[in-house]
Design an enzyme around this catalytic site. Structure first.
Site, short mmCIF file in Angstrom:
data_model
loop_
_atom_site.label_atom_id
_atom_site.label_comp_id
_atom_site.label_asym_id
_atom_site.label_seq_id
_atom_site.Cartn_x
_atom_site.Cartn_y
_atom_site.Cartn_z
CE LYS A 124 41.04 90.37 30.87
NZ LYS A 124 41.87 89.23 31.30
CG ASP A 164 42.10 91.27 34.34
OD1 ASP A 164 42.80 90.28 34.08
OD2 ASP A 164 42.51 92.44 34.14
P1 NDP Z 1 44.11 93.03 41.34
O1 NDP Z 1 43.18 94.13 41.05
O2 NDP Z 1 43.77 92.03 42.39
O3 NDP Z 1 45.55 93.60 41.69
C1 NDP Z 1 46.22 94.42 40.80
C2 NDP Z 1 47.47 94.94 41.45
O4 NDP Z 1 48.27 95.60 40.49
C3 NDP Z 1 47.20 95.96 42.53
O5 NDP Z 1 48.21 95.89 43.50
C4 NDP Z 1 47.24 97.27 41.78
O6 NDP Z 1 47.56 98.38 42.57
C5 NDP Z 1 48.36 97.00 40.80
N1 NDP Z 1 48.12 97.79 39.58
C6 NDP Z 1 47.03 97.78 38.79
N2 NDP Z 1 47.14 98.65 37.79
C7 NDP Z 1 48.34 99.23 37.97
C8 NDP Z 1 49.04 100.23 37.26
N3 NDP Z 1 48.51 100.80 36.17
N4 NDP Z 1 50.25 100.58 37.71
C9 NDP Z 1 50.78 100.01 38.84
N5 NDP Z 1 50.16 99.07 39.55
C10 NDP Z 1 48.97 98.69 39.12
O7 NDP Z 1 44.35 92.30 39.94
P2 NDP Z 1 44.94 90.84 39.64
O8 NDP Z 1 45.95 90.48 40.66
O9 NDP Z 1 43.82 89.95 39.38
O10 NDP Z 1 45.67 91.10 38.23
C11 NDP Z 1 47.04 91.43 38.12
C12 NDP Z 1 47.51 91.09 36.73
O11 NDP Z 1 47.36 89.68 36.49
C13 NDP Z 1 46.79 91.78 35.59
O12 NDP Z 1 47.68 92.02 34.54
C14 NDP Z 1 45.77 90.72 35.15
O13 NDP Z 1 45.37 90.93 33.82
C15 NDP Z 1 46.60 89.47 35.30
N6 NDP Z 1 45.86 88.22 35.42
C16 NDP Z 1 44.92 88.04 36.37
C17 NDP Z 1 44.26 86.84 36.48
C18 NDP Z 1 43.27 86.56 37.55
O14 NDP Z 1 42.80 85.43 37.64
N7 NDP Z 1 42.91 87.51 38.39
C19 NDP Z 1 44.53 85.74 35.54
C20 NDP Z 1 45.61 86.00 34.62
C21 NDP Z 1 46.22 87.21 34.57
P3 NDP Z 1 46.40 99.40 43.04
O15 NDP Z 1 45.71 98.69 44.16
O16 NDP Z 1 47.13 100.61 43.46
O17 NDP Z 1 45.50 99.63 41.86
O1 2IT Z 2 43.72 87.20 32.14
C1 2IT Z 2 43.13 86.19 32.54
O2 2IT Z 2 43.39 85.06 32.13
C2 2IT Z 2 42.07 86.38 33.55
N1 2IT Z 2 41.87 87.51 34.01
C3 2IT Z 2 41.23 85.21 33.99
C4 2IT Z 2 40.11 84.97 33.02
C5 2IT Z 2 39.13 83.93 33.45
O3 2IT Z 2 38.16 83.76 32.69
O4 2IT Z 2 39.28 83.30 34.49
#
Ligand code: NDP
Ligand code: 2IT
Length: 444
Positions: A124, A164
């Protein structure tokens, strides 16, 4: 191996890194018995070699903002373990990014990736850069400066980053472009790329869709129909959006979304049209979820999370530790049937204990959100073949992978009373694969 001793040592070596300790503690506790059935693991001190990252790269990132001011941020890449494949994992841009956060995420990624059936190690990276309020030009210059610090330690066969929090298609595009220029090669060194330059179909949808596929498998074990179920979703980014899209397709009713400022509750349900509004709001205008409530006249609660609302299913999809013990107790009191984690480690250990004591269906992120990295793995395959598959082909493979992860959780996590402990199942299945690979490769 005694889990308390492993934790004690880790805390002495890496003090003040609570998220890292939290993630390690959960895994080490659930694998303790299985580990101790294999004296050869202890002889090879496998546990310490597994909980400490292989390498941590740290660098300063310098860039110029729109006003001409010179700004600095910190950049990191934590390469946790490459026993089963090249390092693989996302990049996070958020003000809260620290070595502790990235170590927890890289550690979790190692087990998650092992569960996917694809050959990927765990890593990461990220920066304490906050994209919030930054112009497109500032984001591009930051991404380029970040890759200047990163490019030498990544590559198609060494370490393949992706998105992420704070890193989506736009940021991956800028990072890939800069990498391509510095490395003088066109390879699949990033995943989550644009369609036109090697990105896989379904990668944007994969984490949300995959989480719902996993949820369906869990509901099947109790003959529960997802149709008509009210769903509490947190976040409003990539994972939350495509979770809602798939829920809607299956006849479920998402009623909440959130961002770091607050949450909305739409008692009429978030429809397809309303979701399109959210996608435009968040992905194009980069606005706040409050604006949804203004547009549709529903409830908005600033500074709060959606867990006090009534729902049948919860899909936390924002960030770590967003469900604490009190939230979990409220969810259970309100009759929640299942919690399936789209985010990484969104539930605190106390919250997990509440879910498991109540014997509700509870899936940890490393199982339920593995769809994202799985399709990243499939993007790597397509890039290596210089070929691309149809959306249907990728989606089929994603469904198969999520089903396989569920099967493994059942195999390793079913307890004597029949309750499926998905935490234990996912941790043991992931651990055994990585452990066997490490043992075969000697003391490194
Ligand atoms: P995005 O940046 O697209 O969206 C994140 C969302 O969560 C936003 O609405 C953001 O609000 C909110 N957020 C972020 N930090 C905080 C915080 N500290 N407190 C409250 N709200 C918060 O990210 P993703 O959707 O990609 O990721 C969301 C989660 O999913 C994370 O935990 C990530 O690690 C996990 N994940 C993502 C993957 C991927 O493929 N993208 C794969 C697997 C897991 P704001 O806009 O106000 O910051
Ligand atoms: O937490 C996760 O699994 C991700 N943010 C996606 C990682 C990836 O390599 O697609």
């Amino acid at each position: 191996m005694k889990s308390s001793e492993v934790l004690g040592l880790l805390k002495r070596r890496f003090p003040n890194e609570p998220e890292y300790h939290q993630a390690v503690e959960e895994v080490v506790e659930s694998i303790e018995d299985v580990y101790n059935e294999h004296p050869e693991f202890e002889k090879a001190n496998l546990i310490e070699r597994l909980v400490i990252p292989d390498k941590i790269h740290t660098f300063r990132v310098t860039w110029v903002d729109d006003k001409g001011n010179v700004q600095t941020n910190m950049g990191y890449r934590v390469q946790h373990n490459n026993a089963i494949g090249p390092y693989k994992g996302g990049i996070r841009f958020h003000a809260s990014v620290s070595p502790s956060i990235l170590k927890f995420l890289a550690f979790e990624q190692t087990f998650k990736n092992a569960l996917t059936t694809l050959p990927m190690g765990g890593a990461k990276g990220g920066s304490d850069f906050s994209p919030r309020g930054k112009s497109d030009g500032e984001v591009m210059r930051f991404c380029q400066a970040f890759v200047e610090g990163l490019w030498k330690v990544i590559g198609p066969n060494t370490d393949v980053p992706a998105g992420d929090i704070g890193v989506g298609g736009r940021e991956v595009g800028y990072m890939f472009g800069k990498y391509k220029k510095l490395a003088e090669e066109f390879t699949g060194t990033f995943t989550g790329k644009g369609r036109e330059f090697g990105g896989s179909l379904i990668r944007p949808e994969a984490t949300g869709y995959g989480n719902v596929y996993f949820l369906l498998e869990m509901l099947k074990t109790k003959n529960i129909d997802i149709k008509g179920k009210k769903c509490l979703v947190s976040g409003a980014g990539n994972v939350a959006q495509y979770t809602c899209e798939k829920l809607l397709e299956l006849g479920a009713i998402p009623v909440t979304l959130s961002d770091s400022d607050g949450y909305i509750y739409d008692s009429d349900g978030i429809t397809k049209e309303k979701l399109e509004f959210v996608m435009e709001l968040k992905n194009l205008y980069r606005g706040r979820i409050r604006e949804y409530a203004e547009e549709y006249g529903c409830k908005y609660v600033p500074g709060a999370r959606p867990w006090c609302e009534k729902g049948d299913i919860a899909l936390p999809s924002a960030t770590q530790n967003e469900i604490d013990q009190a939230d979990a107790e409220t969810l259970v009191r309100n009759g929640v049937l299942a919690v399936s984690e789209g985010a990484n480690m969104p539930s605190t250990p106390e919250a997990i204990a509440v879910f498991q004591r109540s014997k509700i269906l509870y899936a940890p992120g490393k199982a339920a959100n593995a769809g994202g990295v799985s399709v990243s793995g499939l993007e790597m395959t397509q890039n290596s073949e210089r070929y691309s598959w149809s959306a249907e082909e990728v989606d089929e493979k994603l469904k198969w992978i999520m089903g396989n992860i569920h099967e493994n959780c059942v195999k390793y996590g079913t307890e004597s009373d029949g309750y499926i402990n998905y935490v234990k199942g996912a941790n043991i299945a992931g651990f055994m694969k990585v452990a066997k690979a490490m043992m075969s490769q000697g003391i490194l």
